[in-house]
Structures are given as C-alpha cells and as structure tokens.
Design an enzyme around this catalytic site. Structure first.
Site, PDB file in Angstrom:
ATOM      1  N   ASP A 151       8.968 -10.395   6.470  1.00 30.49           N
ATOM      2  CA  ASP A 151       9.207  -9.372   7.492  1.00 30.49           C
ATOM      3  C   ASP A 151      10.660  -8.935   7.300  1.00 30.49           C
ATOM      4  O   ASP A 151      11.585  -9.740   7.503  1.00 30.49           O
ATOM      5  CB  ASP A 151       8.993  -9.986   8.879  1.00 30.49           C
ATOM      6  CG  ASP A 151       9.316  -9.017  10.005  1.00 30.49           C
ATOM      7  OD1 ASP A 151       9.971  -7.979   9.753  1.00 30.49           O
ATOM      8  OD2 ASP A 151       8.947  -9.319  11.153  1.00 30.49           O
ATOM      9  N   ARG A 179       0.848  -1.207   0.000  1.00 33.19           N
ATOM     10  CA  ARG A 179       0.000   0.000   0.000  1.00 33.19           C
ATOM     11  C   ARG A 179       0.878   1.248   0.000  1.00 33.19           C
ATOM     12  O   ARG A 179       2.121   1.158   0.069  1.00 33.19           O
ATOM     13  CB  ARG A 179      -0.929  -0.003   1.221  1.00 33.19           C
ATOM     14  CG  ARG A 179      -0.164   0.149   2.518  1.00 33.19           C
ATOM     15  CD  ARG A 179      -1.073   0.034   3.719  1.00 33.19           C
ATOM     16  NE  ARG A 179      -0.410   0.573   4.893  1.00 33.19           N
ATOM     17  CZ  ARG A 179      -0.742   0.303   6.148  1.00 33.19           C
ATOM     18  NH1 ARG A 179      -1.728  -0.527   6.403  1.00 33.19           N
ATOM     19  NH2 ARG A 179      -0.089   0.855   7.151  1.00 33.19           N
ATOM     20  N   TYR A 188      11.660   7.413  15.335  1.00 30.44           N
ATOM     21  CA  TYR A 188      11.517   7.483  13.866  1.00 30.44           C
ATOM     22  C   TYR A 188      12.529   8.449  13.260  1.00 30.44           C
ATOM     23  O   TYR A 188      13.146   8.155  12.235  1.00 30.44           O
ATOM     24  CB  TYR A 188      10.083   7.902  13.566  1.00 30.44           C
ATOM     25  CG  TYR A 188       9.678   7.954  12.116  1.00 30.44           C
ATOM     26  CD1 TYR A 188       9.346   6.787  11.420  1.00 30.44           C
ATOM     27  CD2 TYR A 188       9.577   9.168  11.437  1.00 30.44           C
ATOM     28  CE1 TYR A 188       8.937   6.837  10.092  1.00 30.44           C
ATOM     29  CE2 TYR A 188       9.167   9.228  10.121  1.00 30.44           C
ATOM     30  CZ  TYR A 188       8.843   8.054   9.450  1.00 30.44           C
ATOM     31  OH  TYR A 188       8.435   8.121   8.135  1.00 30.44           O
ATOM     32  N   ALA A 240      15.905   6.846  13.258  1.00 29.29           N
ATOM     33  CA  ALA A 240      15.999   5.807  12.221  1.00 29.29           C
ATOM     34  C   ALA A 240      16.124   6.439  10.832  1.00 29.29           C
ATOM     35  O   ALA A 240      16.932   6.004  10.005  1.00 29.29           O
ATOM     36  CB  ALA A 240      14.779   4.893  12.270  1.00 29.29           C
ATOM     37  N   LYS A 241      15.337   7.489  10.579  1.00 25.44           N
ATOM     38  CA  LYS A 241      15.353   8.104   9.246  1.00 25.44           C
ATOM     39  C   LYS A 241      16.656   8.877   9.002  1.00 25.44           C
ATOM     40  O   LYS A 241      17.130   8.950   7.859  1.00 25.44           O
ATOM     41  CB  LYS A 241      14.132   9.011   9.061  1.00 25.44           C
ATOM     42  CG  LYS A 241      12.810   8.244   8.987  1.00 25.44           C
ATOM     43  CD  LYS A 241      12.837   7.153   7.940  1.00 25.44           C
ATOM     44  CE  LYS A 241      11.474   6.693   7.494  1.00 25.44           C
ATOM     45  NZ  LYS A 241      11.549   5.502   6.614  1.00 25.44           N
TER      46      LYS A 241
END
Ligand code: NAD
Length: 253
Positions: free
Chosen positions: A63, A16, A154, A157-158
């Site tokens: 995964d 998606r 986040y 991580a980014k």
C-alpha cells in the site's frame, strides 16, 4: 540491446490499467520491473505476461500510503531485482463527489494514495538513484489537475503532483535524476468504467461522447500513456525534466 537493459523499474498500481501497460512496456524496453500493487496475486498476470515475452518481473504487495510497507517493498525490490533507478508513481483511486457532499474520508483517501504515496515511494527510491547517479521519475497527473466537476480532491492531488514533480526535478537534477509528470486524458481502464457506472451511463455511451469532444476523435488506451512514460524514462530523455506532458488527444482538458 536497448540502452535501458539492466535498469530496474518500479511501477506502482501496476496490476491493471495504465500501470500494467507501463510495466509491460518498460520490460519490453529491457528493464527488470517490480509490479507493485495492493495485492500481489493481482500482479501475477502482469508478471507472467512479462516473463512470457522473455523479461524479468517481480510481484510486490504494497500500500503506497503506508510508510513501513513502502520501505520494506523497496528494500525487497533492491534485494531481488537490483537497485531501482526508475520509478513510475501511478497508483491511484477516485472518491468523486461534489464539494458539499464530499466526506473527510473521501478527501483523505485521495490525498493519501496520490500525494503521500508518491512522496513515500520517491523518498525510498531516490536513495538508490542518487547512489547510482542516475534516475528517472514519472508521476501520473491528469487533465483533471486543470479542474473537473466532482473531483475537488482528485484535481487537487493531481495538481499537487505537478508541483511535487517540479521540485523533485530541481532537487535531484544534480544527481542525474529527472522527474516529469504525465497527464492523461480519458483512458479506457477500470477507473473510467467505474466513473461511467457512478454517473449511471453505459460505458460505451460515455466513451462515444468523450471521443466526439477529443480532437483526435478517439479515447485513449493504456498503451498511449505507457509509450510516453517509456520515452521519459529512457537514457536519451536526460535533458527533459520538471515537465508536464498531457496525453489527451488534443490541447484541451
Ligand atoms: P485503475 O483503477 O485501473 O488502476 C489503479 C491501480 O492502482 C489499481 O490496480 C489499484 O489496486 C492500485 N492502487 C490503488 N490504491 C493503491 C495503493 N494505496 N497502493 C498501491 N496500489 C494502489 O486506474 P488507471 O486508470 O489505470 O489509472 C492509473 C493512474 O493514471 C492513476 O494515478 C490515475 O489517477 C491516472 N489517470 C487515469 C486516467 C484515466 O482516464 N484512466 C486519466 C488521468 C489520470
């Protein structure tokens, strides 16, 4: 026929949102596309859309944070579609919270999917790229890499993915492999809908507020990101490597 025809691409988190739009776009560029996500049934509408347009696609359950599943998924792609030489590390999750309320699990889950996932996928796919002496890697970063309230996990991580990308560019360049990161701003997907819900704001209100702050006065759609990925993985983009391209309707986060 496009020069990319015959290439095999893997797009993670492709059931998606941005991943699905990217898979459809790369297929329309002439690539065979592995549509990889947690549940292969969820990938089928994307595979069907590609096939209906005359392209080739394969639904792959995986995964990205599980090393064994990554190894077997990538081997399956190579056996069924051919050696993968384009990789889009797009799979992502949010576990937003202010630092003082963030659990260990919220931190680990985000690191596992974004950073460990991109590492495992890239390590598996680079074997085919270096053998073919050609490859294109695109990692999905975010404007949140520049800092965003409630996203200490986040944004780390980014931002980490940007360092990962630059090092891939340095190590793999001599094998004809480029690596770049795309940093989307606000894009309409299930991820941003979930953010609105968490904030207790109707999605349309959030969308409108964001659009007022964005220089081009609109929010992004997944195809905005897919278009930039399409360029970065093209044959002609071979001299662009180690870059972060923000796709956010303006220069600010
Ligand atoms: P989304 O939530 O709509 O889709 C993410 C997909 O990743 C889902 O299909 C999900 O099942 C899959 N996924 C999650 N964990 C996985 C795992 N362990 N293994 C395999 N697949 C997994 O999100 P989106 O908005 O389309 O975001 C795509 C990417 O773009 C993400 O990396 C996200 O962080 C990044 N991004 C999105 C936005 C935005 O505004 N939507 C902005 C900046 C960056």
């Amino acid at each position: 026929m496009s020069p990319s025809a015959g290439r095999v691409a893997v797009v993670t988190g492709a059931a998606r949102g941005i991943g699905a739009a990217t898979a459809v776009r790369l297929a329309s560029d002439g690539m065979a596309v592995a549509v990889l996500d947690l549940d292969d049934k969820a990938c089928l509408p994307v595979v069907e859309a590609v096939e209906a347009a005359g392209g080739r696609a394969l639904a792959v359950a995986c995964d990205v944070s599980d090393a064994d599943r990554v190894a077997s998924a990538v081997a399956r792609v190579a056996a069924e579609l051919g050696p993968p030489t384009v990789l889009v590390n797009n799979a992502g999750v949010l576990r937003d919270n202010l630092l003082f309320k963030m659990s260990d699990d919220d931190w680990d889950t985000v690191m596992d999917v974004h950073l460990r996932g991109a590492f495992l996928m890239t390590r598996a796919v680079q074997a085919y790229m270096t053998q073919e002496h050609w490859g294109r890697i695109v990692n999905l970063s975010s404007i949140s890499a520049l800092g965003n309230r409630g996203q200490v996990n986040y944004s780390a991580a980014k931002a980490g993915l940007q360092g990962f990308t630059k090092t891939l560019a340095v190590e793999l360049g001599k094998f004809g492999v480029t690596a770049n990161a795309v940093g989307p701003g606000f894009v309409v997907t299930e991820m941003t809908r979930a953010t609105a819900q968490r904030m207790g704001v109707p999605f349309e209100t959030l969308e409108q507020e964001m659009a007022e702050r964005i220089p081009v006065r609109r929010v992004g759609v997944p195809e905005d990101i897919a278009h930039v990925v399409s360029f970065l993985v093209s044959e002609q983009a071979g001299y662009v490597s180690g870059q972060v391209v923000y796709v956010s309707g303006g220069p600010q986060a």
